[in-house]
Design a protein around this motif. Structure first.
Motif, PDB file in Angstrom:
ATOM      1  N   ASP A  67      -3.431  -6.458  -0.557  1.00 26.66           N
ATOM      2  CA  ASP A  67      -3.638  -5.743   0.340  1.00 26.66           C
ATOM      3  C   ASP A  67      -3.182  -4.293  -0.053  1.00 26.66           C
ATOM      4  N   PRO A  68      -4.026  -3.287  -0.211  1.00 29.35           N
ATOM      5  CA  PRO A  68      -3.856  -1.963  -0.596  1.00 29.35           C
ATOM      6  C   PRO A  68      -3.130  -1.193   0.738  1.00 29.35           C
ATOM      7  N   LEU A  69      -3.767  -1.592   1.781  1.00 32.70           N
ATOM      8  CA  LEU A  69      -3.301  -0.996   3.093  1.00 32.70           C
ATOM      9  C   LEU A  69      -1.636  -1.002   3.214  1.00 32.70           C
ATOM     10  N   THR A  70      -1.181  -2.362   3.004  1.00 32.28           N
ATOM     11  CA  THR A  70       0.273  -2.481   2.878  1.00 32.28           C
ATOM     12  C   THR A  70       1.072  -1.502   2.017  1.00 32.28           C
ATOM     13  N   ALA A  71       0.336  -1.765   0.749  1.00 33.52           N
ATOM     14  CA  ALA A  71       1.200  -0.836  -0.279  1.00 33.52           C
ATOM     15  C   ALA A  71       1.023   0.606   0.260  1.00 33.52           C
ATOM     16  N   ALA A  72      -0.294   1.088   0.775  1.00 33.50           N
ATOM     17  CA  ALA A  72      -0.330   2.690   0.994  1.00 33.50           C
ATOM     18  C   ALA A  72       0.519   2.870   2.241  1.00 33.50           C
ATOM     19  N   ALA A  73       0.727   1.895   3.158  1.00 27.96           N
ATOM     20  CA  ALA A  73       1.654   2.411   4.305  1.00 27.96           C
ATOM     21  C   ALA A  73       3.102   2.314   3.766  1.00 27.96           C
TER      22      ALA A  73
END
Length: 264
Positions: A67-73
């Protein structure tokens, strides 16, 4: 920058430069001029993009993807620690994430996230340090979530530097032209308990200031109590256009007086 490369300061050669920044929402009568102090008055700007690469999958099976969204957050939050824990009190800097784009469906984890933002710094050492730490934090944080991140830097501008002689001269010229009550230097405002020699906003006139002696002036164009309460860049900003003739006079008078004192 493109204008300078195209010959803005050549043929004929420019000896000095002056700019006026029209300002709405200032607590000064319309037409008041404020002369910047010598030295840096506007920070360098760097624009960047952070791309976080994951592995897309269906939202019902997150264990099959990354999940790139979790990493980005987590990257977004972690970057705030640069200012909170890695800069000294007098290292004035701002790091802002302004965009975050990812995904097209609510039940799908996307492959990538792209974030965009800017950095404002007043010296080159702090500027380089923040850019280095941004890359390290983004890459390291993404890796901890099994993703990958890259940071790229795009356009920006350097610090705006006000020439000492030109700043002092313009302080004198503006008082001659406008009178004591309509012209101030930043030093005078500071002594009265207000004003600052530095603005948080960057200014592309900075490119000119790196090439020739330069100075930036501020022209008050509307008091809040007279209906001009919104600052520039606000969608409801408006300006008192009655200040424009005076601004033209400032340009002309400063140029003539400077030539008079420096070309004889």
């Amino acid at each position: 920058h493109a204008m300078i490369e195209a010959g803005l300061l050549e043929n004929p050669k420019v000896d000095a430069a002056l700019m006026i920044h029209v300002m709405a929402g200032m607590p000064f009568p319309a037409g008041t001029v404020i002369v910047s102090a010598p030295g840096v008055s506007a920070p360098a700007a760097d624009y960047f993009e952070i791309k976080v690469q994951g592995k897309g999958c269906h939202g019902s099976m997150p264990n099959t993807g990354v999940d790139p969204l979790t990493a980005a957050a987590h990257i977004l939050i972690a970057l705030q620690e640069i200012h909170a824990r890695e800069l000294a009190m007098d290292d004035r800097a701002v790091l802002t994430i302004g965009t975050m784009n990812a995904g097209t469906a609510a039940n799908v984890i996307p492959d990538t996230v792209t974030m965009g933002g800017s950095i404002r710094t007043f010296d080159e050492e702090t500027r380089a340090f923040i850019k280095q730490r941004m890359t390290e934090i983004a890459e390291g944080t993404a890796k901890s979530f099994r993703a990958e991140a890259s940071v790229t830097y795009g356009s920006g501008c350097p610090t705006l530097v006000n020439d000492k002689d030109l700043s002092l001269c313009c302080g004198k010229y503006m008082k001659e032209l406008l009178g004591q009550g309509k012209a101030f230097t930043v030093a005078e405002l500071s002594a009265m308990g207000g004003g600052s020699s530095k603005s948080a906003g960057s200014e592309d006139f900075a490119y000119v200031s790196q090439e020739v002696p330069s100075v930036m002036l501020a022209l008050a164009a509307g008091q809040p109590e007279k209906g001009y309460r919104y600052p520039q860049h606000h969608p409801m900003a408006k300006f008192d256009e009655s200040v424009l003739p005076g601004g033209s006079a400032v340009y002309a008078y400063a140029a003539l007086r400077w030539l008079e004192e420096h070309k004889n």
